[in-house]
Design a protein around this motif. Structure first.
Motif, PDB file in Angstrom:
ATOM      1  N   GLY A  76      -8.690  39.233  14.641  1.00 49.59           N
ATOM      2  CA  GLY A  76      -8.437  37.982  13.944  1.00 49.59           C
ATOM      3  C   GLY A  76      -7.529  37.036  14.711  1.00 49.59           C
ATOM      4  N   ASP A  77      -7.763  35.750  14.487  1.00 46.33           N
ATOM      5  CA  ASP A  77      -6.913  34.696  15.031  1.00 46.33           C
ATOM      6  C   ASP A  77      -6.014  34.204  13.887  1.00 46.33           C
ATOM      7  OD1 ASP A  77      -6.414  32.508  17.205  1.00 46.33           O
ATOM      8  OD2 ASP A  77      -6.773  31.407  15.344  1.00 46.33           O
ATOM      9  N   PHE A  78      -4.705  34.264  14.083  1.00 47.62           N
ATOM     10  CA  PHE A  78      -3.783  33.978  12.982  1.00 47.62           C
ATOM     11  C   PHE A  78      -3.437  32.501  12.843  1.00 47.62           C
ATOM     12  CE2 PHE A  78      -3.342  38.485  12.869  1.00 47.62           C
ATOM     13  CZ  PHE A  78      -2.945  38.769  11.563  1.00 47.62           C
ATOM     14  N   GLY A  79      -4.060  31.657  13.649  1.00 47.89           N
ATOM     15  CA  GLY A  79      -3.751  30.235  13.554  1.00 47.89           C
ATOM     16  C   GLY A  79      -3.996  29.670  12.174  1.00 47.89           C
ATOM     17  N   GLY A  80      -5.174  29.972  11.608  1.00 44.29           N
ATOM     18  CA  GLY A  80      -5.500  29.460  10.277  1.00 44.29           C
ATOM     19  C   GLY A  80      -4.596  30.027   9.202  1.00 44.29           C
ATOM     20  N   PHE A  81      -4.270  31.304   9.312  1.00 44.66           N
ATOM     21  CA  PHE A  81      -3.389  31.926   8.321  1.00 44.66           C
ATOM     22  C   PHE A  81      -1.990  31.326   8.369  1.00 44.66           C
ATOM     23  CE2 PHE A  81      -6.467  35.519   8.685  1.00 44.66           C
ATOM     24  CZ  PHE A  81      -6.855  35.535   7.351  1.00 44.66           C
ATOM     25  N   LYS A  82      -1.492  31.065   9.567  1.00 40.46           N
ATOM     26  CA  LYS A  82      -0.148  30.513   9.695  1.00 40.46           C
ATOM     27  C   LYS A  82      -0.030  29.162   8.984  1.00 40.46           C
ATOM     28  CE  LYS A  82       1.178  32.836  13.994  1.00 40.46           C
ATOM     29  NZ  LYS A  82       1.454  32.672  15.442  1.00 40.46           N
ATOM     30  N   ALA A  83      -1.082  28.348   9.094  1.00 37.63           N
ATOM     31  CA  ALA A  83      -1.061  27.056   8.409  1.00 37.63           C
ATOM     32  C   ALA A  83      -1.022  27.246   6.893  1.00 37.63           C
ATOM     33  CB  ALA A  83      -2.282  26.237   8.810  1.00 37.63           C
TER      34      ALA A  83
END
Length: 285
Positions: A76-83
């Motif tokens: 998973g890429d956490f970029g979207g979750f961080k936002a």
């Protein structure tokens, strides 16, 4: 079938998914090698679109999933979750984080439900969600020097969307333990665990893929689609209903004329008209 290459996006270095169709085999290559093919929003969206297309395209006989740059998928890429984490959870209704997470599970469901044989090719590493992508495929092959792991619990997270697909492959007890501990597995260990079906020597993964595809392309496509339908039904429907539907599929196949060709080829000791003995592979980005 003539060789062809198609892409929903230009087949350039910037496309998140490189798509090529050759002799009925659709090759989808995750194309973010600089990020080890982590599951960015654009990769997930592109895979979702391709799954929809394969599900509705009778010219596709098999689906191959692999990664560019020598790595299958870093998870998973956490970029979207961080936002999303910057905002508090809503007082009512579903948490946007849960909705975002569930989208990946929906993609895995689509991949697992494709009507054609599906193969995952693991090179380098398959981590977290990358293991889920592989587990959702019918066949998983792996380079001997590659490894896989599901490290979610070591990061403080449950392997939420991949868990059902992992236990479907590895079994409840073994799959549960691997996800509870986040253990890193070599190719040999992944093979023993049931997460992988075949391993190759380093540098031999393409030859193994061609061998696997030759087996797939030796079988009649409509019979394969019917087989996947019967097997899928067996897991969710009452047995008598599954057998009723399977009998109808059998009758359709027997009346289609394909069986005549298969028997004629067997008697003449020749390949049937649908067989492709040496499938070509596209260049990996």
């Amino acid at each position: 079938m003539r060789d062809m290459t198609s892409s929903l996006q230009p087949a350039t270095g910037d496309a998140p998914l490189h798509v090529a169709q050759i002799s009925g085999v659709l090759f989808a290559t995750l194309n973010r090698p600089d990020r080890r093919n982590a599951l960015t929003d654009d990769i997930v969206a592109a895979l979702d679109v391709e799954c929809e297309r394969v599900a509705n395209d009778d010219s596709v006989r098999a689906f191959v999933l692999r990664g560019a740059g020598g790595t299958f998928c870093a998870g998973g890429d956490f970029g979207g979750f961080k936002a999303l984490m910057r905002e508090p959870a809503p007082a009512t209704g579903r948490d946007p984080i849960a909705i975002y997470n569930r989208r990946f599970g929906a993609l895995l469901e689509k991949l697992a439900a494709l009507p054609v044989p599906t193969l995952a090719v693991i090179e380098g590493a398959a981590i977290g969600g990358g293991c889920g992508l592989a587990a959702a495929c019918d066949r998983v092959i792996m380079a001997a020097d590659a490894h896989l792991s599901m490290p979610e619990t070591t990061l403080g997270l449950p392997p939420a969307q991949i868990a059902p697909f992992i236990i479907a492959r590895a079994g409840v007890s073994r799959g549960r333990w691997l996800m509870l501990t986040g253990q890193r597995l070599s190719a040999a260990e992944a093979l023993y665990a049931g997460l992988v079906d075949e391993t190759s020597s380093p540098g031999g993964i393409d030859a193994l893929l061609q061998s696997e595809l030759a087996r797939v392309l030796a079988a009649e496509p409509a019979a394969q689609r019917a087989t996947k339908r019967i097997v899928a039904d067996a897991g969710i429907r009452e047995r008598s209903l599954v057998l009723d539907a399977a009998a109808a599929d059998f009758a359709t196949a027997l009346r289609s004329g394909n069986v005549n060709e298969g028997l004629a080829a067997l008697a003449a000791k020749r390949a049937p008209t649908w067989q492709i003995a040496q499938p070509a592979l596209p260049e990996t980005p």
